[in-house]
Design a protein around this motif. Structure first.
Motif: not given
Length: 457
Positions: A165, A169, A181
């Motif tokens: 992730a 990102l 997040v």
């Protein structure tokens, strides 16, 4: 002694759907805390370029979180037992979400380090409370074992998600996006844990705040001294080391006459418990230190982008999400000792394979083997250690005992970044070799402790 709740306890009467929702919220909270430890790893080069910092600056961006987290875990564990775990948990989650939002707009390294310290304090308030809340929700030993396994599996997904992730990102919006997040995740945690299902009573054991502050100061100054020494700032290191010595002596004197000591003396008398704490520190040393140095290797020497780096970490992170339920079944059948020893052996072998790959200039296939061994090693050790801690916690002390385990683990994490970060200036292979040595020492200590008596960890 086992932490038990009376069958007449309101937690026992909680309906299964209510318990499942609350457990999901607790696991999601741990997901967020762990995500913040790993999601930043693949953003290191972009962060360094954006804020104009060095490896030492990156160390502080990482340890600004972990050192405060570690320093306050003992105090937070005692506070959870004293003031009510769910109050501390929900307050910590709310502060965590807000500080994450502010971190996304940090104008300079000093502001980011300060906000990371706030995040560490909020995380410390939340984590020990989680163990109290799980024990409260699931007073029956069999149901509690299943809950711990589910919690470990769900939270393990954070480690699996973090590098991937984070890479996505950073590729899409830069390092600042990795903090955003946490805002929707924190909101969801507060919604899932709302209501009386997780209500925990206040305790009567007082807190010795001077001793707690001395412990926090000692850890913070020790970490600062080690980071300064790694950066060859010897005057800074000497001053911090002297401060650590004074704080440690003050802690020793305060503990000697305290009616509410920071450290649980009864537990620490057991060689098995001490070996279990060493195992927890070794796991975090290897994991957090590896997540600090390996992205630098992959992105600088192998020229991988952030998203490619996240994908390269999949052999390490996927076992964290899929293996804990299997570990839970092993613990239920044969106890905590076999999976802890197996996990430490895998961690030792994995770090050795990674170091050999770097020294020999090997390809990604061998690197993936080392990462996979490391991932399975972590996913065997940690759920077993959590189950062991809950099993030996005297009634009314689950927060303090959980805080002790997590504090030791975060000390290991901080030392992993400091020691392996210093070794990487010579060669990444030596940093990974240091990880193998630490895990081997922990394996030997745990194996030898198991031959004696005492409380099982």
């Amino acid at each position: 002694m086992t932490l038990l709740t009376s069958p007449a306890d309101p937690a026992s009467a909680t309906t299964p759907p209510g318990r499942r929702r609350a457990l999901a919220g607790i696991a999601l909270g741990y997901f967020m805390v762990l995500l913040d430890m790993t999601v930043l790893s693949v953003a290191e080069p972009d962060l360094a370029a954006s804020l104009g910092t060095s490896v030492a600056g990156l160390q502080w961006a990482t340890t600004g979180y972990t050192v405060v987290f570690a320093a306050l875990l003992l105090s937070a564990g005692a506070a959870a037992d004293r003031y009510g775990a769910e109050r501390l948990f929900r307050g910590g989650i709310a502060v965590f979400a807000l500080a994450s939002l502010l971190s996304a707009f940090a104008p300079a390294l000093w502001a980011l380090v300060l906000l990371r310290a706030v995040l560490g304090a909020a995380a410390a308030a939340s984590v020990p409370a989680m163990m109290v809340m799980i024990a409260r929700l699931y007073p029956e030993p069999a149901a509690r074992a299943r809950a711990v396994s589910a919690w470990a599996a769900t939270s393990g997904a954070a480690v699996a998600t973090g590098p991937l992730a984070g890479g996505a990102l950073v590729e899409w919006a830069g390092w600042r996006a990795v903090f955003l997040v946490n805002v929707p995740v924190g909101t969801a945690v507060l919604a899932l844990t709302a209501g009386r299902a997780v209500a925990c009573p206040r305790g009567r054991r007082r807190i010795d705040w001077p001793a707690q502050l001395a412990a926090a100061a000692a850890l913070a100054l020790l970490t600062d001294a080690l980071i300064a020494a790694g950066a060859q700032a010897w005057a800074h290191a000497a001053c911090s080391a002297a401060g650590f010595g004074v704080s440690a002596m003050a802690l020793g004197r305060l503990e000697g006459r305290s009616q509410a000591p920071v450290l649980n003396r009864a537990l620490l008398r057991s060689a098995r418990v001490r070996a279990g704490l060493l195992a927890g520190a070794a796991v975090n040393f290897a994991l957090t230190g590896g997540l600090f140095v390996l992205p630098l290797l992959l992105q600088e020497r192998w020229r991988l982008g952030p998203l490619q780096t996240g994908l390269a970490f999949l052999p390490l992170t996927v076992p964290f999400a899929v293996n804990p339920p299997f570990t839970g079944r092993i613990v239920a059948r044969v106890g905590t000792r076999p999976p802890i020893l197996a996990g430490l052996a895998l961690l030792t072998g994995g770090a050795a394979v990674l170091a050999g790959t770097v020294f020999a200039g090997g390809g990604y296939a061998w690197l993936a083997v080392g990462l996979l061994m490391t991932g399975f090693g972590v996913s065997y050790v940690l759920p077993a250690l959590v189950a062991a801690v809950i099993g030996v916690a005297p009634e009314g002390t689950a927060g303090a005992v959980g805080g002790l385990l997590n504090a030791v683990r975060q000390v290991g994490a901080t030392l992993g970044v400091v020691v392996m970060g210093a070794a990487v200036s010579v060669d990444t292979g030596w940093a990974l070799a240091a990880s193998a040595v630490v895990c081997a020492v922990a394996w030997r200590a745990f194996a030898q402790a198991g031959r004696g008596g005492g409380a099982r960890p």
